[in-house]
Design an enzyme around this catalytic site. Sequence first.
Site, PDB file in Angstrom:
ATOM      1  N   LYS A 191       4.958 -10.779   5.424  1.00 62.39           N
ATOM      2  CA  LYS A 191       4.892 -10.934   3.973  1.00 62.39           C
ATOM      3  C   LYS A 191       6.230 -11.490   3.497  1.00 62.39           C
ATOM      4  CE  LYS A 191       4.184  -8.350  -0.292  1.00 62.39           C
ATOM      5  NZ  LYS A 191       3.864  -7.038  -0.877  1.00 62.39           N
ATOM      6  N   LYS A 244       1.014 -13.426   4.328  1.00 60.24           N
ATOM      7  CA  LYS A 244       0.950 -13.479   2.864  1.00 60.24           C
ATOM      8  C   LYS A 244       2.225 -14.126   2.331  1.00 60.24           C
ATOM      9  CE  LYS A 244       0.824 -10.336  -1.009  1.00 60.24           C
ATOM     10  NZ  LYS A 244       0.862  -8.963  -1.429  1.00 60.24           N
TER      11      LYS A 244
HETATM   12  C1  PBG Z   1       3.083  -5.087  -3.446  1.00 66.94           C
HETATM   13  C2  PBG Z   1       2.096  -6.208  -3.512  1.00 66.94           C
HETATM   14  C3  PBG Z   1       2.294  -7.450  -4.080  1.00 66.94           C
HETATM   15  C4  PBG Z   1       1.095  -8.149  -3.904  1.00 66.94           C
HETATM   16  C5  PBG Z   1       0.210  -7.311  -3.250  1.00 66.94           C
HETATM   17  N1  PBG Z   1       0.862  -6.113  -2.986  1.00 66.94           N
HETATM   18  C6  PBG Z   1       3.397  -8.026  -4.849  1.00 66.94           C
HETATM   19  C7  PBG Z   1       4.777  -7.903  -4.421  1.00 66.94           C
HETATM   20  O1  PBG Z   1       5.114  -7.752  -3.246  1.00 66.94           O
HETATM   21  O2  PBG Z   1       5.601  -7.968  -5.336  1.00 66.94           O
HETATM   22  C8  PBG Z   1       0.861  -9.550  -4.369  1.00 66.94           C
HETATM   23  C9  PBG Z   1      -0.549  -9.968  -4.503  1.00 66.94           C
HETATM   24  C10 PBG Z   1      -0.739 -11.236  -5.252  1.00 66.94           C
HETATM   25  O3  PBG Z   1       0.214 -11.895  -5.710  1.00 66.94           O
HETATM   26  O4  PBG Z   1      -1.903 -11.598  -5.418  1.00 66.94           O
HETATM   27  N2  PBG Z   1       2.496  -3.857  -3.450  1.00 66.94           N
END
Ligand code: PBG
Length: 323
Positions: A191, A244
Amino acid sequence: MLRTRRLRKADGIRRLVRETKLSVDDFIYPLFIEEGTNIEVEIPSMPGINRYSLDTISKELDEVVALRIPAVLLFGIPSKKDDEGSETWNDDGIMQQAIRFIKEKYPSLYVITDVCFCEYTCHGHCGIIENNDVVNDATLVNLAKQTISHANAGADMVAPSGMMDGAIAAMRDALDANGFVNLPIMGYSVKYASAFYGPFREAVDSAPSFGDRRTYQMDPSNRDEAQREATFDDQEGADILMVKPALSYLDIIRDLKNNYDRPIACYNVSGEYAMVKAAAEKGWIDGERVMMESLLSMKRAGADIIITYFAKEAAKILQDNRN
Ligand code: PBG
């Protein structure tokens, strides 16, 4: 002459030689569930995507089931936050209520939970803060508590998104020790610290109040490090490995597909959704076609599973066989 155009001449032959096909079976649909009643609020930067309370969400779930989307990914929006996000392991918290509600009313729907803290902490970071940074190992203790609370409520799968080291091992140990040996974990293995999460943070009110997430999420410049992250999650026992965001990271999806014998998922995130919707609204692109082409590219890159806000729309198109 060597000719490639012969096999492109008609729809029939193009269908026969098509290498990659999308199916509704590929999709996981994210849902934002807010504590309270009578809430159905569209997220301004994500047209068509709403925050629901449990008393308004049934028509959305009816649609998901009717379209035969196999799974949902739940995000909870609590009414109270604190420094460590203790609502995440409250057995009557919004996430736990949502899991019980969906499993009772829609038993065929596969329920995956996002296991994180940022929506539940006052500071918006994904764990406990000390010296202006998230402390890893203390956060793992709370992560285990949250995981068991989701499992007890009836979650089918848990997915940690906080990028703490050792998260998969901590969750696996906790699940196994509590009798959940068959409950799988999807790792948000790779991520990135991405600007593509902007609309999501607005949606769930989880933007960090200071700093950013670069001490725990990955540097977008790094490809070798993605292998290291995936290897650790693989060794710690993640059942599915996720990349991601998706669109700017198709190379990483392909690397993981080639190097690991686990199902690979990707998360087509909020900013990717927002860009397509905004350009389509302006009439600058054909939104439906760009949507299908992007989803197809993720599958072609190697994703077995696509988490996407487009799931319902794409499922409709696939159902009508219009792609
Ligand atoms: C954090 C989380 C995020 C997303 C899913 N889980 C955002 C982040 O890391 O700030 C992003 C999902 C999206 O942008 O669709 N719990």
